[in-house]
Design an enzyme around this catalytic site. Structure first.
Site, short mmCIF file in Angstrom:
data_model
loop_
_atom_site.label_atom_id
_atom_site.label_comp_id
_atom_site.label_asym_id
_atom_site.label_seq_id
_atom_site.Cartn_x
_atom_site.Cartn_y
_atom_site.Cartn_z
N HIS A 156 0.85 -1.20 0.00
CA HIS A 156 0.00 0.00 0.00
C HIS A 156 0.88 1.25 0.00
O HIS A 156 2.10 1.15 0.21
CB HIS A 156 -0.94 0.03 1.22
CG HIS A 156 -2.15 -0.83 1.06
ND1 HIS A 156 -2.17 -2.17 1.38
CD2 HIS A 156 -3.39 -0.55 0.58
CE1 HIS A 156 -3.36 -2.68 1.10
NE2 HIS A 156 -4.13 -1.72 0.62
N LYS A 160 -0.43 5.00 4.59
CA LYS A 160 -1.42 4.14 5.27
C LYS A 160 -1.01 3.94 6.72
O LYS A 160 0.16 3.67 7.01
CB LYS A 160 -1.54 2.80 4.54
CG LYS A 160 -2.63 1.91 5.09
CD LYS A 160 -2.84 0.70 4.20
CE LYS A 160 -3.82 -0.29 4.79
NZ LYS A 160 -5.15 0.27 5.02
#
Ligand code: NAD
Length: 267
Positions: A156, A160
């Site tokens: 990701h 995040k």
């Protein structure tokens, strides 16, 4: 009388909400009944998402929208703190909720299911609308019956906050239901650098990669004698969730009660 499904979008000014407004405005089977966002300002919903004016203004009060227009479905991508109230409000007005916002407790889901049953309408709460990600989970669970040695790697963006991702946790849970109990690796393995082997879950490991430029990817690597199998899903942009959202909107028209999890729609 049009037989289009009339949709209210809540969180219409957010990243996911804008994609939903675009989907609804561009799909012949859907019609935008109202667009609500508590901080998007007074704007035409079409203009807000970079399309032509559509004649629907973005407003800030969901209950006023539910009371003021005839609608079939509410799609909500807002914030966890608002999601329960918004869902309960929609049900109260007989509008079927299709909820992408995360953060519901099991008790809230049970209560909302009861409310849907009482109103005799369908509802859906889906923490992941990506059809590809759901298929990855299902395929991985199936493969784990034959390849119990595996590692999950998820990728990701570097901003995040949580690790591993909710999708990786869900994948791990589905794999665990199908896989025989097994603690992988050497019983005496040692980490020279802390965290090198990733997070431990039920005998296998989950690794979280965080890099700028990455949107969302997940890979499950299975190892067997003389062979390996990799199952991988790549998400490039939020539009990738929209086929799942459209399917959810159509499905909730046809049943009663609340479904939790998009995987129940994927055979
Ligand atoms: P975002 O911050 O870009 O958008 C949220 C929007 O909701 C904002 O415009 C905000 O003004 C609005 N809002 C907040 N409270 C509101 C309320 N009470 N009424 C009306 N509008 C309100 O966030 P995002 O990236 O679009 O994500 C939204 C939610 O969707 C998050 O919970 C996220 O985790 C979830 N999400 C789910 C999926 C899925 O597949 N289910 C995919 C991506 C994101």
């Amino acid at each position: 009388m049009s037989n289009k499904i009339r949709v209210i979008v809540s969180g219409a000014g957010g990243r996911m909400g804008k994609e939903v407004v675009r989907l609804v405005l561009q799909d012949d089977e859907l019609e935008l009944a109202a667009a609500v966002d508590r901080s998007a300002g007074d704007s035409d919903a079409g203009r807000l998402v970079g399309l032509e004016d559509c004649g629907v203004r973005v407003t800030s009060d969901l209950e006023a929208a539910l009371a003021g227009v005839a609608a079939d479905v509410l799609v909500d991508f807002t914030i966890p703190q608002s999601a329960y109230t918004n869902t309960a409000l929609a049900i109260k007005y007989g509008v079927r909720p299709v909820i992408g916002t995360t953060g519901f407790t099991p008790e809230q889901i049970a209560e909302l299911d009861k409310q849907c049953q009482e109103q005799e309408i369908g509802g859906l709460i889906a923490p992941n609308f990506s059809i590809g990600a759901i298929l990855l989970m299902k395929f991985a669970a199936q493969a784990a019956k034959y390849f119990p040695h595996l590692e999950i790697i998820e990728y990701h963006g570097d901003q995040k906050l949580d690790a591993p991702s909710g999708t990786a946790i869900k994948t791990a849970e589905m794999i665990s239901e199908a896989r025989q109990e097994l603690r992988q690796g050497h019983p005496e393995e040692e980490e020279i650098i802390e965290g090198s082997r990733g997070g431990y879950y039920n005998g296998f490991r989950i690794h979280s990669v965080r890099l700028p430029g990455v949107f969302a990817q997940e890979e499950v690597v299975f190892g067997g004698f003389g062979q390996s199998l990799k199952i991988r899903h790549d998400s490039y942009e939020r539009a990738g969730y929209m086929p799942g959202v459209k399917m959810g909107i159509q499905k909730v028209m046809g049943y009663t009660g609340l479904v939790y999890g998009f995987e129940h729609f994927i055979e």
